[in-house]
Design an enzyme around this catalytic site. Structure first.
Site, PDB file in Angstrom:
ATOM      1  N   GLU A  34       0.852  -1.186   0.000  1.00 54.63           N
ATOM      2  CA  GLU A  34       0.000   0.000   0.000  1.00 54.63           C
ATOM      3  C   GLU A  34       0.889   1.237   0.000  1.00 54.63           C
ATOM      4  O   GLU A  34       1.980   1.238   0.577  1.00 54.63           O
ATOM      5  CB  GLU A  34      -0.896   0.012   1.249  1.00 54.63           C
ATOM      6  CG  GLU A  34      -1.813   1.222   1.329  1.00 54.63           C
ATOM      7  CD  GLU A  34      -2.831   1.140   2.468  1.00 54.63           C
ATOM      8  OE1 GLU A  34      -3.619   2.083   2.627  1.00 54.63           O
ATOM      9  OE2 GLU A  34      -2.824   0.118   3.187  1.00 54.63           O
ATOM     10  N   ASN A  79      -6.586   1.631   2.766  1.00 60.02           N
ATOM     11  CA  ASN A  79      -7.261   2.917   2.942  1.00 60.02           C
ATOM     12  C   ASN A  79      -6.829   3.917   1.883  1.00 60.02           C
ATOM     13  O   ASN A  79      -7.612   4.774   1.467  1.00 60.02           O
ATOM     14  CB  ASN A  79      -6.958   3.476   4.331  1.00 60.02           C
ATOM     15  CG  ASN A  79      -7.556   2.636   5.440  1.00 60.02           C
ATOM     16  OD1 ASN A  79      -8.264   1.661   5.202  1.00 60.02           O
ATOM     17  ND2 ASN A  79      -7.264   3.001   6.676  1.00 60.02           N
ATOM     18  N   ASN A 179     -12.263  -0.830  -0.645  1.00 61.45           N
ATOM     19  CA  ASN A 179     -11.581  -1.341   0.540  1.00 61.45           C
ATOM     20  C   ASN A 179     -12.318  -0.923   1.802  1.00 61.45           C
ATOM     21  O   ASN A 179     -12.611   0.267   1.985  1.00 61.45           O
ATOM     22  CB  ASN A 179     -10.153  -0.788   0.603  1.00 61.45           C
ATOM     23  CG  ASN A 179      -9.438  -1.156   1.894  1.00 61.45           C
ATOM     24  OD1 ASN A 179      -9.018  -2.303   2.081  1.00 61.45           O
ATOM     25  ND2 ASN A 179      -9.301  -0.206   2.811  1.00 61.45           N
ATOM     26  N   GLU A 180     -12.653  -1.885   2.649  1.00 65.87           N
ATOM     27  CA  GLU A 180     -13.191  -1.637   4.001  1.00 65.87           C
ATOM     28  C   GLU A 180     -14.247  -0.533   4.021  1.00 65.87           C
ATOM     29  O   GLU A 180     -14.232   0.365   4.868  1.00 65.87           O
ATOM     30  CB  GLU A 180     -12.053  -1.301   4.967  1.00 65.87           C
ATOM     31  CG  GLU A 180     -11.118  -2.472   5.211  1.00 65.87           C
ATOM     32  CD  GLU A 180     -10.071  -2.217   6.291  1.00 65.87           C
ATOM     33  OE1 GLU A 180      -9.982  -1.076   6.794  1.00 65.87           O
ATOM     34  OE2 GLU A 180      -9.342  -3.165   6.631  1.00 65.87           O
ATOM     35  N   TYR A 251      -6.853  -8.927  11.980  1.00 61.82           N
ATOM     36  CA  TYR A 251      -5.585  -8.614  12.652  1.00 61.82           C
ATOM     37  C   TYR A 251      -5.675  -9.052  14.109  1.00 61.82           C
ATOM     38  O   TYR A 251      -6.742  -8.965  14.726  1.00 61.82           O
ATOM     39  CB  TYR A 251      -5.289  -7.113  12.590  1.00 61.82           C
ATOM     40  CG  TYR A 251      -5.014  -6.588  11.208  1.00 61.82           C
ATOM     41  CD1 TYR A 251      -3.767  -6.773  10.621  1.00 61.82           C
ATOM     42  CD2 TYR A 251      -5.986  -5.910  10.491  1.00 61.82           C
ATOM     43  CE1 TYR A 251      -3.501  -6.294   9.353  1.00 61.82           C
ATOM     44  CE2 TYR A 251      -5.728  -5.418   9.218  1.00 61.82           C
ATOM     45  CZ  TYR A 251      -4.479  -5.611   8.655  1.00 61.82           C
ATOM     46  OH  TYR A 251      -4.216  -5.127   7.395  1.00 61.82           O
ATOM     47  N   GLU A 298      -6.390  -9.057   3.868  1.00 58.36           N
ATOM     48  CA  GLU A 298      -5.556  -8.409   4.880  1.00 58.36           C
ATOM     49  C   GLU A 298      -5.579  -9.284   6.122  1.00 58.36           C
ATOM     50  O   GLU A 298      -6.643  -9.515   6.700  1.00 58.36           O
ATOM     51  CB  GLU A 298      -6.052  -7.000   5.238  1.00 58.36           C
ATOM     52  CG  GLU A 298      -5.818  -5.951   4.167  1.00 58.36           C
ATOM     53  CD  GLU A 298      -6.154  -4.545   4.644  1.00 58.36           C
ATOM     54  OE1 GLU A 298      -5.962  -4.251   5.855  1.00 58.36           O
ATOM     55  OE2 GLU A 298      -6.606  -3.737   3.818  1.00 58.36           O
ATOM     56  N   GLN A 360       1.630  -6.072   5.765  1.00 61.29           N
ATOM     57  CA  GLN A 360       2.000  -5.779   4.401  1.00 61.29           C
ATOM     58  C   GLN A 360       3.344  -6.423   4.103  1.00 61.29           C
ATOM     59  O   GLN A 360       3.775  -7.300   4.851  1.00 61.29           O
ATOM     60  CB  GLN A 360       2.029  -4.274   4.200  1.00 61.29           C
ATOM     61  CG  GLN A 360       0.646  -3.628   4.293  1.00 61.29           C
ATOM     62  CD  GLN A 360       0.671  -2.132   3.943  1.00 61.29           C
ATOM     63  OE1 GLN A 360       1.596  -1.641   3.309  1.00 61.29           O
ATOM     64  NE2 GLN A 360      -0.336  -1.425   4.395  1.00 61.29           N
TER      65      GLN A 360
END
Length: 520
Positions: A34, A79, A179-180, A251, A298, A360
């Site tokens: 990213e 993001n 994304n999200e 996460y 992710e 990442q």
């Protein structure tokens, strides 16, 4: 130690080479780059670095990327993508605009754009998994990006790509639809209905342009989101006949009780199972004949509490800067053991998990770290990923585990051992975590004629400190061989360890032993 009850210190793993779950998809070993912090700039790209190639990419980092063995890469966010104008990153570099990145309060030079990143990913052997901006932009812009990347027709966008140096189409197969979008932190945050309708419109238009693309709808940002479950149902009711995958982000971090942290894969197991049940329900409701895969695009260990309580405020209120240091977590032995167990969870669910991307790749919560003008090195979490990616081939096997139980505050009783295995070319590769912080475990392998050929462990150094990290100056944490008797079906695993065992057929192991004795 607090929160742990040891019942026994012996265990059995039952393995049968014909009891399979699903083939191992190479896309399970994806990564993520990213435009955030130092992931790109001074991470993979640093023209002034002594190892930089002609395009400005660091060769020392590239060597570690190849060693890591990742197979696909999600790009450019995250993001970041929800405010990204892809046109800023094409054409002559000297003409590209500097933009603000509101997602990470950073300045983006656009020195690395679509062509540069694609060239680097190709050299690294990585399939690009492209994301489109559905935060500040929509279907038309996504379609133009797809046209630019994938078509070879005489159109204005294709002509622009060719003027910019790429005569042949990039041919990206997999595209993330935003994304999200369920998160209030996301630029262009939407309700499930708002996002589902936009994603469907975008998917439909993209399929008009390139019917062969695979599309990933944005699922929940975590299992703890208040909208989790209903978000997936609503989004898939809009998009189920148009998309191939739905995302899942997960996460984990060590908080008050390390036993909970070491049981993180139990939570990921449940999360994947919950999403799979929801997806199956919507598939039935819509009468779909296809299966929608789960893209865990992710996942990692990330100290989000520290980020939110300590690091976030200076980032949001400080000056605008180019590639500031953001979430450069230093990973411990404990973190590496958990990462190994999360990889086990992904493999266990190979029948539903179609894609997975560790987030990442470099510097930002990453297996690889680098310093500007300086060294690049392997973090502790590098090793479980690299070894699993290198050896998990063929088909995932069902593994029966008989082991002690450990009591955790959040997840209740979990097995002391977390294990998965794959079978290919008359080899069984076993990946097993010993979650006990204090006790080694003697493991008996109940197989259909296989014995241990070799064994590797990742555990604390000789001083036994589970918080040991690797740094630019010293890398004390690395895999080491475990002692095994030739032809043995047992192995002892150290406390708090991630382990890789290679099993071969007993007759083959015997033949090798005889050859070695003759040569001696």
């Amino acid at each position: 130690m607090k929160g742990i009850t040891i019942v026994q210190q012996v265990a059995t793993l039952r393995l049968r080479s014909d009891e399979t779950v699903a083939p191992v998809s190479r896309r399970l070993f994806g990564t993520f780059v990213e435009h955030m912090g130092r992931s790109v700039y001074t991470g993979i790209h640093e023209p002034e670095h002594p190892t930089a190639d002609a395009a400005g990419f660091r060769r020392d980092v590239g060597a570690l990327v190849r060693e890591l063995g990742a197979t696909c890469v999600r790009y450019p966010g995250g993001n970041f993508v929800s405010g990204y104008r892809w046109e800023d990153g094409v054409g002559p570099v000297e003409n590209r605009p500097v933009r603000v990145d509101a997602a990470w309060r950073s300045l983006e030079s656009n020195a690395v754009g679509l062509h540069e990143f694609t060239g680097w990913a190709t050299e690294m052997g990585l399939e690009v998994m492209m994301a489109v901006n559905l935060g500040t932009r929509g279907a038309a812009e996504a379609a133009e990006l797809l046209e630019y990347c994938n078509l070879d027709e005489p159109t204005a966008r294709v002509a622009e790509r060719r003027r910019n140096g790429a005569d042949a189409a990039f041919g990206f197969d997999v595209w993330c639809l935003g994304n999200e979008m369920d998160g209030e932190w996301q630029i262009g945050h939407k309700t499930a209905d708002e996002y589902g309708r936009l994603a469907a419109e975008t998917a439909r238009l993209m399929r008009f342009i390139d019917p062969g693309v695979e599309l990933v709808a944005a699922g929940s940002s975590s299992a703890e989101m208040a909208t989790f479950g209903e978000w997936e149902r609503t989004v898939l009711r809009h998009t189920g006949d148009l998309v191939d995958h739905i995302s899942l982000h997960a996460y984990y971090e060590e908080l008050d009780d390390v036993s909970d942290f070491l049981a993180s894969s139990a939570r990921l197991d449940r999360f994947i199972d919950e999403v799979a049940m929801i997806v199956a329900g919507v598939e039935q409701e819509l009468g779909l004949t296809k299966h929608i895969g789960i893209s865990v695009d992710e996942w990692n260990v990330w100290n989000t509490t520290r980020f939110n309580q300590v690091d976030k405020e200076p980032l949001l209120t400080g000056p605008w800067r180019f590639h500031p240091r953001i979430i450069e977590d230093e990973y411990t032995v404990t973190d590496a053991v958990v990462v190994g167990s999360l990889l086990n969870s992904l493999l266990r669910h190979a029948d539903r998990v179609s894609i997975a991307n560790q987030a990442q790749l470099v510097n930002v919560i990453a297996p690889i770290r680098s310093e500007p003008g300086g060294a690049a090195w392997r973090q502790t979490i590098f090793y479980p990923f690299a070894i699993t990616a290198a050896h998990a081939h063929g088909s995932v096997l069902t593994v029966g585990v008989e082991a002690a139980t450990l009591t955790t505050p959040t997840y209740g009783d979990v097995l002391q051992l977390d294990a998965t295995a794959t079978f290919d070319d008359d080899r069984i590769e076993v990946f097993v975590v010993n979650r006990s912080q204090t006790d080694a475990v003697d493991v008996a392998l109940d197989t259909d004629g296989f014995v241990v050929e070799s064994a590797t462990t990742l555990t604390a150094p000789d001083d036994g400190d589970r918080r040991t990290t690797n740094t630019a100056d010293a890398q004390p944490v690395a895999p080491r061989a475990l002692a095994v008797e030739p032809g043995s079906a047992t192995v002892q695993l150290p406390p708090l360890s991630w382990n890789h065992l290679r099993l071969v057929r007993a007759i083959e192991a015997g033949a090798r032993t005889e050859t070695q004795e003759e040569n001696a």
